[in-house]
Scaffold this active site. Structure first.
Site, PDB file in Angstrom:
ATOM      1  N   GLU A  60      37.294 -92.747 117.119  1.00  0.00           N
ATOM      2  CA  GLU A  60      38.033 -93.998 116.907  1.00  0.00           C
ATOM      3  C   GLU A  60      37.288 -94.956 115.984  1.00  0.00           C
ATOM      4  OE1 GLU A  60      39.111 -95.877 120.545  1.00  0.00           O
ATOM      5  OE2 GLU A  60      39.836 -94.029 121.474  1.00  0.00           O
TER       6      GLU A  60
ATOM      7  N   HIS B  95      26.531 -94.399 119.917  1.00  0.00           N
ATOM      8  CA  HIS B  95      26.633 -92.980 119.557  1.00  0.00           C
ATOM      9  C   HIS B  95      26.606 -92.892 118.039  1.00  0.00           C
ATOM     10  CE1 HIS B  95      27.696 -92.148 123.727  1.00  0.00           C
ATOM     11  NE2 HIS B  95      28.575 -93.130 123.638  1.00  0.00           N
TER      12      HIS B  95
END
Length: 236
Positions: free
Chosen positions: A82, A105
């Site tokens: 996303e 991340h």
């Protein structure tokens, strides 16, 4: 060292953070930062469960662009797939030069699907892990600097770690090492590299999923990384 962005919080003496996403880790960090005196804004989709949780915690969620305009520090907790669209349209055009961007991340940055402006400080901060025996256990967090526009990116990332985790052991690492380790672990859970790539292909081929250029770049780069890792193991 946290308020380095142009027009940022140096004059206020307060650091303003935008937390993108509101899962369990993001929630814990947002609450911790607010508790120690930071001005925290939360960015989540309106009406979902994370939006409900954020509102219940006393935050007033705002659009990404609005939060980015005011932020000295942006903390990205979105799922990697996303991130490209949110980065391209909601964050990148609005961040002030010198802002610090923390990613929880790193694969979207590693893949090139998210390509931060060279005028930003950018770092990966991993979740804390417990290392050692029960008696001698210690919490460890790892930090990888990906952009260092101000010359103080590592120092600023370490200050963020202390703000959200307190006094823990911090180790430096690289984006390449962390992403390769994550992909190796994910591949092992799914039954090997081929199973992992088959799942990515399934996602991309789904009629309900029309990947944009950022998502395609993301998956293509990760596929190349997984294949390269497989060839190295085969040659060993």
């Amino acid at each position: 060292m946290m308020g380095e962005s142009e027009g940022g919080s140096r004059g206020r003496g307060v650091t303003r953070a935008a937390v993108i996403g509101y899962g369990s880790d993001a929630r814990e960090q947002a609450l911790r930062l607010r508790a120690i005196g930071w001005e925290v804004e939360v960015v989540v989709r309106s009406g979902g469960m994370t939006w409900i949780h954020a509102v219940a915690d006393g935050f007033r969620p705002v659009p990404a662009a609005e939060a980015a305009l005011r932020a000295d520090v942006v903390v990205v907790h979105l799922p990697e797939s996303e991130q490209p669209a949110v980065w391209a349209y909601g964050l990148a055009p609005y961040l002030a030069p010198g802002a610090l961007v923390i990613f929880a991340h790193g694969s979207a940055v590693y893949s090139g699907a998210v390509d931060p402006d060279p005028r930003l400080d950018v770092a990966l901060v991993t979740a804390c892990t417990v290392r050692g025996s029960v008696r001698g256990a210690e919490q460890v967090c790892r930090v990888a600097v990906q952009r260092d526009a101000t010359g103080h990116a590592l120092e600023r990332a370490l200050a963020f770690v202390r703000a959200v985790f307190g006094s823990i052991k911090v180790e430096t690492t690289t984006l390449d090492f962390e992403v390769r380790a994550d992909l190796s672990e994910l591949g092992a859970k799914m039954g090997g590299p081929q199973a992992l790539m088959a799942e990515w292909d399934r996602v991309l081929a789904s009629p309900s999923h029309e990947p944009d250029e950022g998502n395609l770049t993301y998956y293509e780069r990760l596929r190349a990384t997984v294949l390269a890792g497989g060839r190295k193991r085969g040659a060993a």
